[in-house]
Design a protein around this motif. Structure first.
Motif, PDB file in Angstrom:
ATOM      1  N   GLU A 143       0.825  -1.216   0.000  1.00 60.77           N
ATOM      2  CA  GLU A 143       0.000   0.000   0.000  1.00 60.77           C
ATOM      3  C   GLU A 143       0.857   1.265   0.000  1.00 60.77           C
ATOM      4  OE1 GLU A 143      -3.196   0.151  -0.294  1.00 60.77           O
ATOM      5  OE2 GLU A 143      -3.588  -1.995  -0.191  1.00 60.77           O
ATOM      6  N   SER A 144       2.086   1.153  -0.480  1.00 60.12           N
ATOM      7  CA  SER A 144       2.970   2.325  -0.479  1.00 60.12           C
ATOM      8  C   SER A 144       2.414   3.473  -1.323  1.00 60.12           C
ATOM      9  CB  SER A 144       4.360   1.927  -0.986  1.00 60.12           C
ATOM     10  OG  SER A 144       4.282   1.398  -2.303  1.00 60.12           O
ATOM     11  N   SER A 145       1.769   3.144  -2.443  1.00 60.54           N
ATOM     12  CA  SER A 145       1.209   4.197  -3.299  1.00 60.54           C
ATOM     13  C   SER A 145       0.064   4.926  -2.590  1.00 60.54           C
ATOM     14  CB  SER A 145       0.724   3.607  -4.628  1.00 60.54           C
ATOM     15  OG  SER A 145      -0.274   2.620  -4.399  1.00 60.54           O
ATOM     16  N   ALA A 146      -0.770   4.181  -1.867  1.00 59.24           N
ATOM     17  CA  ALA A 146      -1.873   4.807  -1.132  1.00 59.24           C
ATOM     18  C   ALA A 146      -1.326   5.697  -0.028  1.00 59.24           C
ATOM     19  CB  ALA A 146      -2.785   3.735  -0.545  1.00 59.24           C
ATOM     20  N   TYR A 147      -0.270   5.241   0.618  1.00 54.88           N
ATOM     21  CA  TYR A 147       0.342   6.027   1.689  1.00 54.88           C
ATOM     22  C   TYR A 147       0.976   7.290   1.116  1.00 54.88           C
ATOM     23  CZ  TYR A 147       2.867   6.940   6.046  1.00 54.88           C
ATOM     24  OH  TYR A 147       3.339   7.506   7.209  1.00 54.88           O
ATOM     25  N   THR A 148       1.633   7.169  -0.041  1.00 53.98           N
ATOM     26  CA  THR A 148       2.238   8.332  -0.704  1.00 53.98           C
ATOM     27  C   THR A 148       1.169   9.345  -1.085  1.00 53.98           C
ATOM     28  OG1 THR A 148       4.034   6.956  -1.570  1.00 53.98           O
ATOM     29  CG2 THR A 148       3.661   9.076  -2.649  1.00 53.98           C
ATOM     30  N   THR A 149       0.027   8.854  -1.557  1.00 52.44           N
ATOM     31  CA  THR A 149      -1.090   9.747  -1.912  1.00 52.44           C
ATOM     32  C   THR A 149      -1.565  10.535  -0.687  1.00 52.44           C
ATOM     33  OG1 THR A 149      -1.816   8.251  -3.668  1.00 52.44           O
ATOM     34  CG2 THR A 149      -3.429   9.843  -2.834  1.00 52.44           C
ATOM     35  N   LEU A 150      -1.653   9.862   0.464  1.00 55.71           N
ATOM     36  CA  LEU A 150      -2.059  10.541   1.698  1.00 55.71           C
ATOM     37  C   LEU A 150      -1.027  11.598   2.106  1.00 55.71           C
ATOM     38  CD1 LEU A 150      -3.419   7.501   3.750  1.00 55.71           C
ATOM     39  CD2 LEU A 150      -4.757   9.464   2.964  1.00 55.71           C
ATOM     40  N   LYS A 151       0.249  11.291   1.901  1.00 54.50           N
ATOM     41  CA  LYS A 151       1.307  12.255   2.225  1.00 54.50           C
ATOM     42  C   LYS A 151       1.180  13.503   1.342  1.00 54.50           C
ATOM     43  CE  LYS A 151       5.526  10.717   2.721  1.00 54.50           C
ATOM     44  NZ  LYS A 151       6.758   9.914   2.468  1.00 54.50           N
ATOM     45  N   ASN A 194      -7.641  13.125   6.961  1.00 54.47           N
ATOM     46  CA  ASN A 194      -6.408  12.590   6.385  1.00 54.47           C
ATOM     47  C   ASN A 194      -5.641  11.764   7.412  1.00 54.47           C
ATOM     48  OD1 ASN A 194      -3.224  13.278   6.147  1.00 54.47           O
ATOM     49  ND2 ASN A 194      -4.086  12.985   4.098  1.00 54.47           N
ATOM     50  N   ARG A 195      -5.555  12.263   8.639  1.00 55.08           N
ATOM     51  CA  ARG A 195      -4.836  11.544   9.704  1.00 55.08           C
ATOM     52  C   ARG A 195      -5.560  10.253  10.067  1.00 55.08           C
ATOM     53  NH1 ARG A 195      -1.261  11.573  13.804  1.00 55.08           N
ATOM     54  NH2 ARG A 195      -1.944  10.889  15.865  1.00 55.08           N
TER      55      ARG A 195
END
Length: 559
Positions: A318-326, A366-367
């Motif tokens: 889920e790195s891409s989803a986490y990057t999107t949230l960042k 977001n958090r």
């Protein structure tokens, strides 16, 4: 960390441990080991009492609490001055008159041995658990700095404290806490100044305060009667007063500090000195957390302050989803910067707050989304990062040398509170459990050696608790929750002893057992905020003891 940081950190901690061992090398009697030389001046007592309460958790968790939730936590301490006045008028004169080593000795003379032992056991359970948490907290710091496993760091921190606590007992605790408080005050003021100097040139202290207020970080007073709110003026004044009464009046880790004075007046002055400084100190530490929040309004903050989260998420599916949230978080923070720029031109605080509320609500979503994703992908990594906020700022934004100083602050606080607690645990175990219940009580050097051995054993237990303690919602809350489950009951027992002379020992003993079961059930049933458990436990044991005593009296009267 740089070499200069390591040097400052190691020299500070080495000096404190070495000074404690050297200064107490002449302690040869059990009386001096347990009670000190009874010559401690009032100001040293005040600092010792404050150092005992101000653990590493205070300096790790409190800024993070303010960063996310604002300064409302300060209400928790509003009951402190009232509690200290009551203790000075009632508790201290009685303890000094009876010349007790522990607070629980008095209960045997008023009730009986089983009531004394029960109360001592309740103290040992809650303080033993809390001591493990005070070791666990600084281990988090070192794990971030060194990348070492927490279990080894728990052992290292615990052993460091055990060395001088076993060596010199109460006297070692008292003499080292003066140096520890000096390090703590110097470090926190330095951190505040560095944060302020790191803000943009046009952000004055007044403007920083306005921005914090617009972000709902400076709401000190909450008058809500909603029991779901943990921190209101009512929980502070009522629940906080009961908690502080029990902590400062019946917790041996605190009682042992002021029993080392040479007179009643010195003990009273020491506690009053603590009462005058404690609330402003907590206010200041919370405000440091708010200033860290303001700093990150103009500097990029991570999505999670726990560095382990970033590693786990970027190496997951889920790195891409986490990057999107960042990226989403960065965009929202840039929106806030634009709002601040517009505010500098218009000075319209009402418009500022309404705009910030909209962005902050999106940041909250977001958090929450990121935390849910972390729990789903990396359940073994701590997603709640409140306790990592201040240490992240220290490691990434302080200049060389000051990093070592601030780490020394956190570890000094850990050592001061843990030493007091181990000292109290050992004293209570020996004086209240062992000595009264053996045919031939220890005396002289044998008693001192037994107390040293018991201190070592409690140190090992505390390290074990630290190794299995999970991060809670917030470490400072966890310690206060543990205390609140037991403190009300203990305080109620003492108040019965002081003011209800007709209530018998059996009634108190039965009432205390029933009360403890009920309080545990209320907490795990989530029926009340934890601060109210102090008032509930205290009042419940008094009422139950009164009615049990009345029932027994009527039963004998009619038989």
């Amino acid at each position: 960390m740089s070499g200069i940081d390591w040097s400052i950190l190691l020299l500070t901690l080495g000096f404190i441990v070495g000074y404690g061992v050297w200064k107490t090398r002449a302690v040869t009697t059990a009386h001096e080991y347990i009670k000190g030389d009874e010559k401690t001046p009032w100001w040293a007592i005040g600092l010792s009492v404050m150092a005992t309460q101000a653990s590493a958790i205070t300096f790790l968790s409190t800024p993070g609490q303010a960063y996310f939730s604002g300064m409302g936590f300060v209400q928790f301490y509003f009951g402190l001055p009232l509690a200290i006045v009551i203790i000075c008028l009632v508790f201290i004169p009685l303890y000094k008159k009876l010349k007790v080593y522990t607070a629980y000795e008095y209960l045997e003379s008023r009730f009986d041995r089983k009531t004394r032992v029960l109360t001592a056991v309740l103290f040992l359970i809650q303080r033993g658990l809390a001591t493990g948490i005070t070791i666990y907290a600084p281990s988090i710091v070192l794990s971030v700095v060194l990348g070492w496993p927490l279990i080894w760091l728990n052992i290292c921190v615990g052993v460091l404290v055990i060395i001088y606590t076993v060596s010199g007992g109460t006297k070692a605790v008292t003499v080292t806490q003066k140096q520890q408080m000096a390090v703590i005050f110097a470090g926190m003021f330095t951190a505040f100044l560095i944060i302020y100097w790191s803000l943009p040139a046009d952000i004055t202290l007044t403007k920083a305060f306005s921005l914090a207020k617009a972000n709902d970080k400076i709401d000190l007073i909450n008058t809500s009667f909603d029991l779901k709110n943990r921190y209101t003026i009512w929980t502070g004044l009522i629940g906080g007063t009961f908690l502080m009464l029990s902590y400062f009046g019946t917790d041996q880790s605190q009682v042992q500090r002021y029993l080392s004075s040479k007179s009643v007046q010195e003990s009273q002055l020491g506690l009053l000195f603590n009462a005058l400084l404690k609330v402003p100190m907590q206010f200041f530490i919370l405000f440091v957390g708010v200033m860290v929040f303001i700093f990150y309004q103009f500097n990029e903050a991570p999505l999670s302050f726990n560095p382990e989260v970033e590693k786990a998420m970027m190496n997951s599916s889920e790195s891409s989803a986490y990057t999107t949230l960042k990226k989403e978080k960065t965009a929202l923070e840039n929106s806030k910067k634009a709002i601040y720029t517009a505010y500098n031109e218009t000075k319209n605080e009402i418009n500022l707050k309404s705009q910030l509320q909209l962005v902050n609500s999106k940041l909250k979503v977001n958090r929450e989304t990121s935390i849910a994703l972390i729990k789903q992908v990396a359940p073994n990594v701590e997603s709640n990062d409140k306790d990592y906020v201040f240490i992240h700022f220290i490691l990434h934004h302080l200049p060389k040398g000051l990093i070592g100083l601030l780490l020394a602050v956190i570890l000094s606080a850990a050592m001061s509170s843990t030493a007091s607690e181990l000292n109290a645990l050992a004293t209570t175990t020996v004086v209240d459990l062992y000595q009264p219940n053996v045919k031939e009580p220890k005396k002289g050097s044998a008693l001192m050696n037994l107390t040293k051995l018991t201190t070592l054993i409690w140190g090992a237990i505390a390290i074990l608790v630290a190794c299995i303690a999970p991060l809670f919602d917030n470490l400072i809350q966890l310690v206060n929750i543990i205390g609140s489950i037991f403190y009300g009951n203990i305080l109620g027992i003492f108040l019965i002893a002081f003011f209800f002379k007709r209530i018998t020992s059996n009634a108190v003993f039965i009432a205390a057992l029933i009360t403890q079961v009920i309080i545990v059930g209320v907490y795990f049933g989530d029926y009340l905020p934890f601060l109210w458990l102090n008032a509930l436990g205290c009042l419940l044991v008094i009422f139950l003891a009164f009615f049990i005593n009345l029932f027994k009296s009527n039963k004998f009267a009619t038989s």
